[in-house]
Each structure stands twice: as C-alpha cells, then as structure tokens.
Design an enzyme around this catalytic site. Structure first.
Site, PDB file in Angstrom:
ATOM      1  N   HIS A  58       0.827  -1.206   0.000  1.00  0.00           N
ATOM      2  CA  HIS A  58       0.000   0.000   0.000  1.00  0.00           C
ATOM      3  C   HIS A  58       0.860   1.255   0.000  1.00  0.00           C
ATOM      4  CE1 HIS A  58       0.520  -0.791   4.391  1.00  0.00           C
ATOM      5  NE2 HIS A  58       0.598   0.520   4.489  1.00  0.00           N
ATOM      6  N   HIS A  67       3.958   7.093   3.884  1.00  0.00           N
ATOM      7  CA  HIS A  67       4.881   5.965   3.733  1.00  0.00           C
ATOM      8  C   HIS A  67       4.410   5.041   2.621  1.00  0.00           C
ATOM      9  CE1 HIS A  67       1.986   4.181   6.711  1.00  0.00           C
ATOM     10  NE2 HIS A  67       2.180   3.085   5.999  1.00  0.00           N
ATOM     11  N   GLU A  71       7.642   0.983   5.081  1.00  0.00           N
ATOM     12  CA  GLU A  71       7.084  -0.060   5.951  1.00  0.00           C
ATOM     13  C   GLU A  71       7.305  -1.392   5.268  1.00  0.00           C
ATOM     14  OE1 GLU A  71       2.806   0.240   6.391  1.00  0.00           O
ATOM     15  OE2 GLU A  71       2.785  -1.095   8.116  1.00  0.00           O
TER      16      GLU A  71
HETATM   17 CO    CO Z   1       1.127   1.280   6.329  1.00  0.00          CO
END
Ligand code: CO
Length: 134
Positions: free
Chosen positions: A7, A79, A130
């Site tokens: 994502h 992020h 991440e």
């Molecule tokens: Co995230």
C-alpha cells in the site's frame, strides 16, 4: 528481497472529505473508517486492482500523523509498504547493511493484522518505508 507494493499511505486532515474524493471524484472502492487507537490513526482503505491506498487521519494530538500534517498542511504521502516473505530475515539483512529500523526493532502488528517494521526515511531516499510480512 522486497516483493509486492502492499500500500501507499497518505496522511489527511479530513478523512470524510478525502474518502469522498477517492470514492466520488476518482471512482474508487473505499472501506468504512477503521479506528486504530494503538497506532494513533483512523484508516480508510482504498482498494485498487493492483494495490491499496490507505488514508490516515490522526487520532489525538500526539499521533505521528498529526506531526506530519503540521509540516504538510495539505496532507501527503506518509509511507509506502513493501511485502517481504520473512520480516525477521529482512530486518537482520537491512541492519547488517547499516539501515536503521525504527522503534524497538521488533515487528509490531500493523493495520492488516500482520507483523510490520518501519525503516528510517533518511536511509531510503527520503521515504518512510514499511515492511509487512507477506
Ligand atoms: Co502502512
């Protein structure tokens, strides 16, 4: 080592307005808001054919997203999340190469119920990364 883009997370000041923008203007499928008090955010998932966008609204003044929005008044990309097959092996490999893992260095359970880690943006082209266990 990194796999799929899981994502892209976008920090927003107004989750309802941002959700409407993605749903109505961009024509995307969006989830209901999901409060995540342990991460200090409320999340809406935007489901795209090949990945997800996560709209993050701060929950409380000491949310890390609130601090981000102080510096980025219009919101912005917070992020990006890559999947890895083995998050502990990925962490150890990155640390051995000098990358900084944020927090305790131990994976936490992220928004999708899977272990995640964050890597220092200064080590990755100015982008908070991440990693999520696939
Ligand atoms: Co995230």
């Amino acid at each position: 080592m990194i796999g799929r883009l899981n994502h892209v997370a976008i920090a927003v000041k107004d989750l309802a307005a941002s959700t409407a923008l993605y749903r109505d203007t961009l024509g995307a499928r969006v989830s209901q808001p999901l409060p995540q008090p342990e991460h200090g955010v409320t999340v809406v998932f935007v489901e795209l054919p090949n990945t997800k966008i996560e709209l993050l609204e701060p929950m409380g003044a000491d949310s890390p997203i609130a601090r981000f929005l102080e510096r980025n008044a219009d919101g912005g990309i917070h992020h990006i999340c890559y999947e890895v097959d083995d998050i502990l092996a990925a962490r150890d490999r990155l640390k051995a190469q000098g990358a900084r893992v944020l927090g305790s260095g131990e994976p936490r359970i992220g928004a999708h119920g899977k272990p995640v880690l964050f890597l220092h943006p200064k080590d990755f082209c100015g982008t908070l990364v991440e990693l999520e266990q696939a």
